[in-house]
Every structure is written in C-alpha cells, then in structure tokens.
Motif scaffolding. Structure first.
Motif: not given
Length: 90
Positions: A69-90
């Motif tokens: 939710l909301g705006y961020t200028a923190d690239e790592d924070k937003f990338k961590n959010f996105l990575k939660k939606g990617l398939p996780q390695p088994k």
C-alpha cells in the motif's frame, strides 16, 4: 499523485522492471477516467482497500498472495514485495 510517481520512477528502475516482467499485470485506474467511481468501489469491495496506490499480487487461483500500500522510494522494499509473488524454489 503517488500512483504516477511509482509508475514514473519505481517501475522504470531496471531491477524492478526485471521482476515486474515476470508477472501478468492488470491496472485498475482510479484517476480521472470515465470509470473512476466504479473502479474505486471495486477496489474497496474486492480488496478492502481505499489506499492509492494499492498493489496486489494474486495467485493463478485468484487468491491474494501479498499487497503493498502506498508510495515508496525504497527499491529494496518494493522488490521484496514483488518477490513474494514469484514461485519459490523447492
């Protein structure tokens, strides 16, 4: 508006763009469009949010995985959010 700031800044960063390219994306515009009222209502009813911007990652089964939710200028924070939606390695 914070939505435009995210699109014009965060989404254009190469490392963020590389992750975003792995998703099927849909945009629900709540700016000055003909469907502004309906889109805001859908955002509130379907996703229980009135925050702008709201980013939600859904599974193939239409289940929410995570949201940001909301705006961020923190690239790592937003990338961590996105990575939660990617398939996780088994």
């Amino acid at each position: 508006m914070n939505c435009q700031r995210m699109e014009n800044d965060m989404f254009r960063r190469p490392s963020v763009k590389a992750i975003l390219n792995q998703f099927v994306k849909a945009k629900l515009s709540t700016d000055s469009t003909a469907y502004k009222a309906e889109n805001l209502e859908l955002l509130e009813k379907r996703f229980k949010s009135a925050a702008l911007p709201t980013y939600i990652i859904l599974s193939h089964e239409d289940q929410e995985i995570t949201r940001f939710l909301g705006y961020t200028a923190d690239e790592d924070k937003f990338k961590n959010f996105l990575k939660k939606g990617l398939p996780q390695p088994k």
